[in-house]
Design an enzyme around this catalytic site. Structure first.
Site, PDB file in Angstrom:
ATOM      1  N   HIS A  40       0.827  -1.211   0.000  1.00 52.90           N
ATOM      2  CA  HIS A  40       0.000   0.000   0.000  1.00 52.90           C
ATOM      3  C   HIS A  40       0.862   1.262   0.000  1.00 52.90           C
ATOM      4  O   HIS A  40       0.433   2.314   0.452  1.00 52.90           O
ATOM      5  CB  HIS A  40      -0.975   0.007   1.193  1.00 52.90           C
ATOM      6  CG  HIS A  40      -2.065  -1.024   1.047  1.00 52.90           C
ATOM      7  ND1 HIS A  40      -3.188  -0.815   0.273  1.00 52.90           N
ATOM      8  CD2 HIS A  40      -2.198  -2.262   1.556  1.00 52.90           C
ATOM      9  CE1 HIS A  40      -3.963  -1.895   0.327  1.00 52.90           C
ATOM     10  NE2 HIS A  40      -3.385  -2.797   1.096  1.00 52.90           N
ATOM     11  N   SER A 132      -0.653 -13.072 -12.494  1.00 54.88           N
ATOM     12  CA  SER A 132      -0.649 -13.772 -13.768  1.00 54.88           C
ATOM     13  C   SER A 132      -1.013 -12.811 -14.898  1.00 54.88           C
ATOM     14  O   SER A 132      -0.585 -12.998 -16.038  1.00 54.88           O
ATOM     15  CB  SER A 132      -1.624 -14.950 -13.741  1.00 54.88           C
ATOM     16  OG  SER A 132      -2.962 -14.508 -13.625  1.00 54.88           O
ATOM     17  N   ASP A 179       3.682  -4.627 -10.891  1.00 53.90           N
ATOM     18  CA  ASP A 179       3.634  -5.992 -11.406  1.00 53.90           C
ATOM     19  C   ASP A 179       4.321  -6.107 -12.760  1.00 53.90           C
ATOM     20  O   ASP A 179       5.097  -7.027 -13.014  1.00 53.90           O
ATOM     21  CB  ASP A 179       2.176  -6.463 -11.545  1.00 53.90           C
ATOM     22  CG  ASP A 179       1.418  -6.370 -10.247  1.00 53.90           C
ATOM     23  OD1 ASP A 179       2.042  -6.050  -9.212  1.00 53.90           O
ATOM     24  OD2 ASP A 179       0.192  -6.618 -10.257  1.00 53.90           O
TER      25      ASP A 179
HETATM   26  P1  ADP Z   1      -3.780 -12.100 -10.967  1.00 55.30           P
HETATM   27  O1  ADP Z   1      -3.089 -11.111 -11.830  1.00 55.30           O
HETATM   28  O2  ADP Z   1      -3.711 -11.763  -9.518  1.00 55.30           O
HETATM   29  O3  ADP Z   1      -3.355 -13.518 -11.207  1.00 55.30           O
HETATM   30  P2  ADP Z   1      -6.060 -11.132 -12.429  1.00 55.30           P
HETATM   31  O4  ADP Z   1      -7.516 -11.284 -12.218  1.00 55.30           O
HETATM   32  O5  ADP Z   1      -5.483  -9.771 -12.467  1.00 55.30           O
HETATM   33  O6  ADP Z   1      -5.332 -12.049 -11.328  1.00 55.30           O
HETATM   34  O7  ADP Z   1      -5.657 -11.808 -13.812  1.00 55.30           O
HETATM   35  C1  ADP Z   1      -6.062 -13.125 -14.107  1.00 55.30           C
HETATM   36  C2  ADP Z   1      -6.520 -13.199 -15.534  1.00 55.30           C
HETATM   37  O8  ADP Z   1      -5.383 -13.137 -16.427  1.00 55.30           O
HETATM   38  C3  ADP Z   1      -7.183 -14.523 -15.875  1.00 55.30           C
HETATM   39  O9  ADP Z   1      -8.540 -14.511 -15.545  1.00 55.30           O
HETATM   40  C4  ADP Z   1      -6.958 -14.609 -17.373  1.00 55.30           C
HETATM   41  O10 ADP Z   1      -7.898 -13.827 -18.078  1.00 55.30           O
HETATM   42  C5  ADP Z   1      -5.589 -13.976 -17.540  1.00 55.30           C
HETATM   43  N1  ADP Z   1      -4.564 -15.040 -17.515  1.00 55.30           N
HETATM   44  C6  ADP Z   1      -3.648 -15.282 -16.572  1.00 55.30           C
HETATM   45  N2  ADP Z   1      -2.883 -16.365 -16.867  1.00 55.30           N
HETATM   46  C7  ADP Z   1      -3.347 -16.828 -18.057  1.00 55.30           C
HETATM   47  C8  ADP Z   1      -2.998 -17.931 -18.911  1.00 55.30           C
HETATM   48  N3  ADP Z   1      -2.045 -18.803 -18.568  1.00 55.30           N
HETATM   49  N4  ADP Z   1      -3.686 -18.084 -20.056  1.00 55.30           N
HETATM   50  C9  ADP Z   1      -4.667 -17.216 -20.405  1.00 55.30           C
HETATM   51  N5  ADP Z   1      -5.041 -16.180 -19.645  1.00 55.30           N
HETATM   52  C10 ADP Z   1      -4.400 -15.974 -18.472  1.00 55.30           C
HETATM   53 MG    MG Z   2      -3.587  -9.065 -11.982  1.00 58.65          MG
END
Ligand code: ADP
Ligand code: MG
Length: 393
Positions: A40, A132, A179
């Protein structure tokens, strides 16, 4: 052809062959991340200290002669396609929007792209707070850049900013810069100190004898977004009120603990405590950098513990599940310190652990956390890994 093809890359190559009837030419990757300390602080113009994970999102791809993009997602088991001349948000394939958004953002920057055929797959857990989404954006950026012969067109920090713009403006998620920055610029055996005001950054060596154990509480994060907005507003309120005495401050980044104490009477008790977290957390980040540089892991661990306490007591973004997780981690031999990581209310905790003691920490988590919460957690072990890459297969 010096590239070592591991099992995951081989799977992507095989899938590409199956879907597109040819061999892919390039591999690109972007890792997920965990923030060691500095929570934060980003929206207060402060400091963060993330690490890139060994888990990543990868593309294998082949350039096309036109401006069509076809991507097969291994995790979603479907192909998505779009035209670089007709980019628009796809409500049916949310994952594709991160890729479209990246193409949009690169072209906005004046980088002319060509189409690709690609297979994408990742082992960064999705929606668990290990980013991710940034891993996907950064891997997509390098897929487009290498296919278009533009690998050196942009600096790393600029690529990170363009990826953030893709997520903010195309996908519609209001994330900060951390990130994408660490996914792009991380380095093996290093953390990355980022100044969220200037975007200056500095690699900080992580001693070799240390690992990170990350555990997903898998607890509900339903409170997270409303609390996040409230905390941001309280920080802004703090700056507004402190300006009566300190007219030159622009953000909590500019306030020292001594100043905060001196002008405490200008603030409500709640706003004072929110400000105290941010101001003290910025200090802890810089102290943690110094501790890592000196190889003083015990001190770095204590600072992580103090960060958690501050997030729990002053910022009030912890939860019973996160507290139980952190307590379980700290009970293990070889754990220097542990804290919640990410916005809070759920998501993950991270522990700094003596190399060789990772299993002891995982065992402690599985012995204590499910009993305390009724939830079965997920545990990942990692060392600081390299940031994004792209290469010929
Ligand atoms: P975080 O970034 O915390 O993991 P988010 O909700 O910001 O969560 O992002 C997750 C989204 O990113 C998933 O719902 C998907 O749409 C996309 N994503 C992440 N990894 C993959 C992957 N391996 N293949 C396709 N889409 C992905
Ligand atoms: Mg995210």
């Amino acid at each position: 052809m010096s590239l070592l093809i591991d099992e995951r890359t081989q799977t992507l190559i095989d899938e590409f062959q199956k879907h597109f009837g040819a061999a892919p030419q390039y591999l690109s990757r972007g890792p997920g991340r965990v923030n060691l300390i500095g929570e934060h602080t980003d929206y207060n113009d402060g400091f963060v200290l993330p690490v890139a994970l060994k888990r990543d999102v990868r593309f294998v791809l082949r350039p096309r002669a036109d401006r069509q993009v076809r991507v097969y997602s291994l995790e979603f088991g479907e192909e998505g396609s779009f035209d670089l001349d007709a980019l628009r948000f796809d409500p049916n394939r949310l994952w594709l929007n991160y890729i479209q958004g990246m193409a949009w953002s690169l072209e906005q920057e004046g980088v002319r792209l060509i189409g690709i055929d690609a297979v994408v797959s990742g082992n960064v857990p999705r929606g668990s707070g290990l980013s991710s989404s940034a891993a996907l954006e950064i891997a997509a950026a390098h897929a487009f850049l290498i296919a278009s012969g533009q690998s050196v067109a942009l600096s790393g920090p600029r690529i990170a900013q363009l990826a953030q713009r893709a997520e903010n403006q195309f996908v519609g998620v209001n994330c900060g810069i951390m990130d994408q920055f660490i996914s792009e610029l991380g380095r093996a055996n290093h953390a990355l100190l980022i100044d969220c005001r200037s975007l200056d950054y500095q690699l900080v060596p992580m001693p070799e004898a240390v690992s990170l154990v990350i555990s997903n509480t898998r607890a509900s994060r339903s409170l997270a977004s409303s609390a996040y907005n409230e905390r941001r507003a309280q920080c802004e309120e703090g700056v507004r009120l402190l300006r009566q005495a300190l007219p030159d401050i622009r953000a909590l980044r500019d306030v020292s603990l001594e100043q905060l104490e001196a002008y405490r009477n200008l603030l409500s008790e709640t706003v004072y405590r929110r400000c105290r977290h941010v101001v003290s957390e910025n200090k802890r980040v810089l102290h943690c950098v110094a501790a890592l540089q000196q190889g003083d892991l015990a001190k770095a661990g204590r600072l992580m513990n103090a960060s958690h306490e501050s997030l729990r007591n002053d910022y009030e973004v912890s939860s019973p599940a996160l507290d139980a997780m952190v307590e379980a981690m700290r009970s293990a031999k070889g754990c220097y310190g542990a804290r919640l990581t990410g916005a809070g209310f759920g998501g993950c905790a991270v522990a700094l652990v003596q190399a060789g003691c990772e299993q002891a920490v995982a065992d402690a988590i599985f012995a204590h956390y499910p009993k305390a919460t009724g939830i079965w957690p997920e545990v990942y072990t990692t060392q600081a890994a390299d940031g994004a890459s792209a290469e010929q297969l």
